[in-house]
Design an enzyme around this catalytic site. Sequence first.
Site, PDB file in Angstrom:
ATOM      1  N   GLY A 261       1.092  -1.438   0.200  1.00 33.83           N
ATOM      2  CA  GLY A 261      -0.067  -0.252  -0.085  1.00 33.83           C
ATOM      3  C   GLY A 261       0.577   1.167  -0.207  1.00 33.83           C
ATOM      4  N   GLU A 303       5.250  -5.875   1.242  1.00 32.16           N
ATOM      5  CA  GLU A 303       4.795  -6.605   0.455  1.00 32.16           C
ATOM      6  C   GLU A 303       4.329  -5.250  -0.554  1.00 32.16           C
ATOM      7  OE1 GLU A 303       2.093 -10.464   1.246  1.00 32.16           O
ATOM      8  OE2 GLU A 303       1.731  -8.923   1.199  1.00 32.16           O
ATOM      9  N   ARG A 306       2.260  -1.208  -5.970  1.00 30.98           N
ATOM     10  CA  ARG A 306       2.459  -0.828  -7.456  1.00 30.98           C
ATOM     11  C   ARG A 306       4.030   0.447  -7.304  1.00 30.98           C
ATOM     12  NH1 ARG A 306      -2.608   2.953  -6.541  1.00 30.98           N
ATOM     13  NH2 ARG A 306      -2.825   1.340  -5.385  1.00 30.98           N
ATOM     14  N   ARG A 343      -9.541   2.995 -13.229  1.00 29.85           N
ATOM     15  CA  ARG A 343      -8.854   3.284 -12.253  1.00 29.85           C
ATOM     16  C   ARG A 343      -9.686   5.149 -12.080  1.00 29.85           C
ATOM     17  NH1 ARG A 343      -4.830   5.302 -10.458  1.00 29.85           N
ATOM     18  NH2 ARG A 343      -4.578   4.413  -7.923  1.00 29.85           N
ATOM     19  N   CYS A 374     -18.385   3.777 -23.921  1.00 36.00           N
ATOM     20  CA  CYS A 374     -20.314   4.459 -24.295  1.00 36.00           C
ATOM     21  C   CYS A 374     -20.129   5.044 -22.762  1.00 36.00           C
ATOM     22  CB  CYS A 374     -21.266   3.461 -24.704  1.00 36.00           C
ATOM     23  SG  CYS A 374     -20.496   2.945 -26.483  1.00 36.00           S
ATOM     24  N   TYR A 404      -2.208  -1.640 -12.032  1.00 37.43           N
ATOM     25  CA  TYR A 404      -3.044  -1.483 -11.854  1.00 37.43           C
ATOM     26  C   TYR A 404      -3.914  -1.110 -13.043  1.00 37.43           C
ATOM     27  CZ  TYR A 404      -1.819  -3.102  -7.358  1.00 37.43           C
ATOM     28  OH  TYR A 404      -1.723  -3.294  -5.862  1.00 37.43           O
TER      29      TYR A 404
END
EC number: 4.1.1.20
Length: 446
Positions: A261, A303, A306, A343, A374, A404
């Site tokens: 995170g 861990e 990102r 995202r 659309c 992501y």
Amino acid sequence: MTLLDILPSLGHAAPPRFDPAIWPITAHPDEEGRLCVGGVPLADIADEFGTPAYVVDETDFRHRARRYRKALRDIQVVYAGKSLLTTAVARWAREEGLGIDVCSGGELAVALAGGIDPARIIMHGNAKSPDELRDAVRVGVGRIVVDSCMEIAYLAGLVRRRQPVLIRVTPDIDIHGHRAVTTGISDQKFGFTLAGDHTADAVDRVLAHPILDLVGLHCHIGSQVTDPGLYGEAIHRLIAAMADIRTRHGVILTELNLGGGHAIPYVPGDPELDLDELARVIDDALDEACAAEHFPRPSVVVEPGRAISGRAGITLYRVCSVKTQSGGRTFVAVDGGMSDNPRVSLYGARYTVALANRHPLGLKQRVTVAGRHCESGDEIARDIELPADLHPGDLLAVACTGAYHHSMASNYNMVGRPAVVGVRDGRARELVRRETIADLLARDRG
């Protein structure tokens, strides 16, 4: 107005066009103003592999992996594969000394295909199927993080030799972020709460099966965390829980997994998590918590996903049209959108966008980069500044899309998912080919 206002690239003292805090470390414009990454002009990649395309800078990925190992010397670094995983990416992680955490049978298969030692794989997920657990046990993954009582029962019935497990707990720490990525509070789907008897019940159930080897606790407080002090708070709460387990069962847990995170910047001025400060906070918190509980210092695992892959990635789009609505915004429509980057619509994420195929000429204008799908909410970046002379055929590069994006891509509107192209030392290589209409039809059984 001066010439430097019109052609800022001519001014040596001008701010960098590609902020090194956001773009890959190899990003730079060539003499023609084309953005190059890994020694390759992105315009050449667009011409060869088409657009949209994900471009991943191998050098940047490896640089950030090494930075983690250097800053967190006594901590095991396990790459979060859910952020970006291909066999090549798994190989890069392995060669840089990282383990990998996986959340599905598919991620497990890719990690293994990339040469990851099963003993260095951690299996996550809040709803693992019996088949996924069976596969994890069969190949001998190093750790399985259990997330429910049913999962404990499934696992106990599958294993034939001692299987190390961690229990995921929620330490009730609020990162005050978007609700979709706030995972450390009690009222969400992951893990067992420390409050009440939920964690204690999970411990009882694991210890009731001697073939399950309870080695530690796991937590993940959320994503885009900028305050390292929150991890220190988590350490205090989890060490206290480990001490309670020792008191009740006489079992000393030896591993503490703090999850990931770790925040990165997406636009200029965004904060990021300071790794050196994180290392200091972890060390101090362990000293304090273990001393308070007279508990032996456990090994620590982090861990990051990102924070290693995010800035290594760029997405390329071709401009399809530019139009200004009467009394409204100017829209730059591109050939991708929410199918390759959900995202923005999911989290309201913001991005940095740059012209990638030439020097910008003239003034800038405020625009919204809109996708092809659309949905009126299909936007890539709202109210950003791009060159006023932008026209169809130009190439746009969106920074910080290494995490992501490929992993969350979909086939909305039956659009094929983009290719993933790795770059390093002047060479580009297709890591994952573009999805074709034939691929989409191959699964349709009529």
